[in-house]
Design an enzyme around this catalytic site. Structure first.
Site, mmCIF file in Angstrom:
data_model
loop_
_atom_site.group_PDB
_atom_site.id
_atom_site.type_symbol
_atom_site.label_atom_id
_atom_site.label_comp_id
_atom_site.label_asym_id
_atom_site.label_seq_id
_atom_site.Cartn_x
_atom_site.Cartn_y
_atom_site.Cartn_z
ATOM 1 N NE ARG A 183 -16.276 -32.087 25.854
ATOM 2 C CZ ARG A 183 -15.153 -31.325 26.205
ATOM 3 N NH1 ARG A 183 -15.097 -31.946 27.392
ATOM 4 N NH2 ARG A 183 -14.357 -30.627 26.060
ATOM 5 C CG ASP A 214 -16.687 -19.049 16.432
ATOM 6 O OD1 ASP A 214 -16.969 -18.757 17.396
ATOM 7 O OD2 ASP A 214 -15.940 -19.015 15.777
ATOM 8 C CG ASN A 260 -1.885 -30.631 25.211
ATOM 9 O OD1 ASN A 260 -2.574 -32.033 24.862
ATOM 10 N ND2 ASN A 260 -2.681 -29.939 25.016
ATOM 11 C CG HIS A 289 -11.092 -27.435 32.393
ATOM 12 N ND1 HIS A 289 -12.816 -26.867 31.818
ATOM 13 C CD2 HIS A 289 -10.870 -27.775 31.299
ATOM 14 C CE1 HIS A 289 -12.375 -27.369 30.789
ATOM 15 N NE2 HIS A 289 -11.443 -27.845 29.915
ATOM 16 N NE ARG A 321 -4.471 -30.967 29.444
ATOM 17 C CZ ARG A 321 -5.760 -30.940 28.634
ATOM 18 N NH1 ARG A 321 -5.239 -31.026 27.194
ATOM 19 N NH2 ARG A 321 -6.863 -30.395 29.004
ATOM 20 C CG LEU A 331 -16.857 -19.932 30.741
ATOM 21 C CD1 LEU A 331 -18.172 -18.556 30.937
ATOM 22 C CD2 LEU A 331 -17.832 -21.195 31.268
ATOM 23 C CB ILE A 378 -16.430 -18.289 25.648
ATOM 24 C CG1 ILE A 378 -16.311 -18.700 24.576
ATOM 25 C CG2 ILE A 378 -17.766 -17.515 26.090
ATOM 26 C CD1 ILE A 378 -18.128 -19.512 24.704
ATOM 27 C CG ASN A 429 -14.684 -25.598 21.041
ATOM 28 O OD1 ASN A 429 -15.797 -25.766 21.147
ATOM 29 N ND2 ASN A 429 -14.209 -25.931 20.394
ATOM 30 C CD GLU A 448 -5.377 -25.334 30.377
ATOM 31 O OE1 GLU A 448 -5.814 -24.732 29.476
ATOM 32 O OE2 GLU A 448 -5.831 -26.353 30.607
HETATM 33 P P1 AMP Z 1 -10.918 -22.176 23.798
HETATM 34 O O1 AMP Z 1 -12.419 -23.311 23.677
HETATM 35 O O2 AMP Z 1 -10.809 -21.316 25.175
HETATM 36 O O3 AMP Z 1 -9.514 -21.738 22.789
HETATM 37 O O4 AMP Z 1 -12.303 -21.103 23.309
HETATM 38 C C1 AMP Z 1 -13.144 -21.282 21.774
HETATM 39 C C2 AMP Z 1 -14.263 -20.778 22.333
HETATM 40 O O5 AMP Z 1 -13.962 -18.947 22.459
HETATM 41 C C3 AMP Z 1 -14.932 -20.471 20.569
HETATM 42 O O6 AMP Z 1 -16.677 -20.657 21.323
HETATM 43 C C4 AMP Z 1 -14.998 -18.976 20.577
HETATM 44 O O7 AMP Z 1 -15.924 -18.861 19.711
HETATM 45 C C5 AMP Z 1 -15.143 -18.100 21.260
HETATM 46 N N1 AMP Z 1 -14.177 -17.129 21.827
HETATM 47 C C6 AMP Z 1 -13.297 -16.744 21.344
HETATM 48 N N2 AMP Z 1 -12.664 -15.230 21.143
HETATM 49 C C7 AMP Z 1 -14.224 -14.165 21.203
HETATM 50 C C8 AMP Z 1 -14.773 -13.574 20.973
HETATM 51 N N3 AMP Z 1 -14.053 -12.425 20.900
HETATM 52 N N4 AMP Z 1 -15.706 -13.339 21.490
HETATM 53 C C9 AMP Z 1 -16.812 -13.830 22.048
HETATM 54 N N5 AMP Z 1 -16.417 -15.526 21.539
HETATM 55 C C10 AMP Z 1 -15.169 -16.053 21.982
#
Ligand code: AMP
Length: 396
Positions: free
Chosen positions: A220, A257, A7, A159, A70, A188, A306, A190, A356
């Site tokens: 975004r 975050d 990737n 996605h 990817r 869900l 998330i 970033n 993925e």
């Molecule tokens: P990703 O882009 O799929 O890696 O997801 C990133 C998002 O997941 C960020 O907003 C993190 O804060 C959120 N995240 C990861 N672990 C947790 C958790 N235990 N509780 C809430 N949000 C989380």
């Protein structure tokens, strides 16, 4: 089969090595082209190869059976993964205007790997491909039709690899054939998107012409009144930068975050609470829309950083939906169980970790096996290509 999944981003290269569909080793090379990192993607690949050798996973890329890349945008041309040849490279190049940030970086990864291991068969797996089953009413924007016909302005959705992977997992858990399963999948992270899946096929998704449309994301905006960027531009502001990098959760509360936003919201921080509420409100909007579109929903799936980890977000998304047969069990939700639906609800709610890379490895394997059998040979490694560059082969 030994497959390396790559990737490539503009300044990073993520890789995961699969042996017999088992992830054996992985890594990420960052800061490519910066003073503190490798000078280019070729050097980054050297670093990845050395690190894989050090881990004992494989001695060199010569041992690989294939590489899976990817690729973010496949336009309307790529509805499934393909073996990469010169013509495919040209076609991905031609799609750069539709994905100026992503396709060039993905191409650099492809071309560097082709130069490094010329005989290695490589496969491109597109983020957009899964959504190519959408009908016109879902993918056309109500703007003058020439924009679609001449320039390809339409909803593509992204996605796709993630939605497809979790949908297959959900069908497996339900014990149903994928092509008989209706789902709402919520990726869900970033980046965030929702997908309506009817009989195993994507019929609508929240991201659009670009990955900016739809749900509220880390930075975004997702859906906005289309006049807003025009209004910003009239004021001399950089709407592209604002909507892609300074909006979403970060724009609303200064933070992207979700863990920190939840903490702040629970302590009564109003901006964090608003950000969380806007995020949830938009997701519920799409869940309702997709429920209406599908008529029958066999399961709802939460995935992404998330979706997989935030019990609070899942609880808020699913609240007061009993009339739709959706209700979650508080304890199962907190325990991150696979099916968090309450025993009284008719619609299962799954929490499924996306993968993925595994999906890209699987698709790479499938495409390569089909290619091998159609060319009547047993192995790519047995020098079937008489020393020619793989990219010069025809028929892929
Ligand atoms: P990703 O882009 O799929 O890696 O997801 C990133 C998002 O997941 C960020 O907003 C993190 O804060 C959120 N995240 C990861 N672990 C947790 C958790 N235990 N509780 C809430 N949000 C989380």
């Amino acid at each position: 089969m030994k497959i390396l999944v790559l990737n490539a981003g503009s300044s990073s290269l993520k890789y995961r090595f699969f042996d017999g569909m088992k992830a054996v080793a992985e890594g990420v090379v960052e800061h490519i082209g910066e003073t503190r990192g490798p000078k280019d993607h070729a050097e980054a690949l050297e670093t990845a190869e050395k690190s894989l050798a050090k881990s004992g996973a494989l001695d060199s890329f010569e041992e690989l059976d294939g590489a899976g890349h990817r690729v973010v945008h496949g336009g309307e041309r790529f509805v499934e993964p393909v073996v990469i040849d010169d013509e495919v490279v040209k076609a991905i190049h031609a799609l750069i205007p539709l994905a100026p940030l992503h396709n060039p970086a993905n191409l650099v990864g492809i071309e560097t790997m082709r130069r490094k291991v010329p005989k290695l068969p490589q496969v491109a797996v597109f983020d957009t491909a899964f959504h190519q089953t959408m009908k016109k009413e879902a993918y056309l924007y109500a703007i003058p039709i020439e924009f679609y016909e001449k320039e390809g302005v339409r909803r593509y959705g992204f996605h796709g690899t993630s939605h497809f992977y979790v949908a297959k997992e959900a069908a497996k858990i339900l014990g149903e054939d994928m092509d008989k399963t209706n789902l709402i999948t919520l990726h869900l992270g970033n980046g965030a998107s929702a997908c309506a899946i009817e009989n195993g096929k994507s019929v609508d998704t929240s991201m659009g012409f670009t990955p900016l449309q739809g749900l509220v994301m880390g930075t975004r905006s997702g859906d906005v009144d289309p006049e807003i960027p025009l209004w910003m531009a009239k004021k001399g502001l950089d709407a592209d930068l604002i909507l892609n990098k300074k909006s979403g959760l970060k724009g609303l509360c200064g933070e992207n975050d979700m863990r920190l936003i939840e903490k702040r919201a629970l302590c009564g921080d109003e901006a964090a609470r608003d950000a969380l509420n806007v995020f949830i409100h938009r997701i519920r909007h799409y869940v309702g829309a997709y429920y209406a579109l599908l008529g029958r929903v066999d399961a709802i799936v939460f995935t992404g950083g998330i979706g997989e980890n935030s019990a609070l977000v899942r609880r808020l998304v699913c609240r007061s939906l009993e009339n739709l047969g959706i209700a979650i069990d508080a304890q199962k939700n907190i325990d991150n169980e696979c099916n968090i639906a309450s025993s009284k609800a008719s619609v299962p709610v799954f929490v499924i970790a996306t993968n993925e890379e595994l999906e890209i490895a699987r698709q790479t394997k499938t495409v390569l096996e089909a290619h091998l059998s159609s060319s009547g040979v047993k192995s790519f490694k047995a020098n079937n290509f008489k020393g020619e560059q793989y990219g010069n082969q025809s028929g892929s």
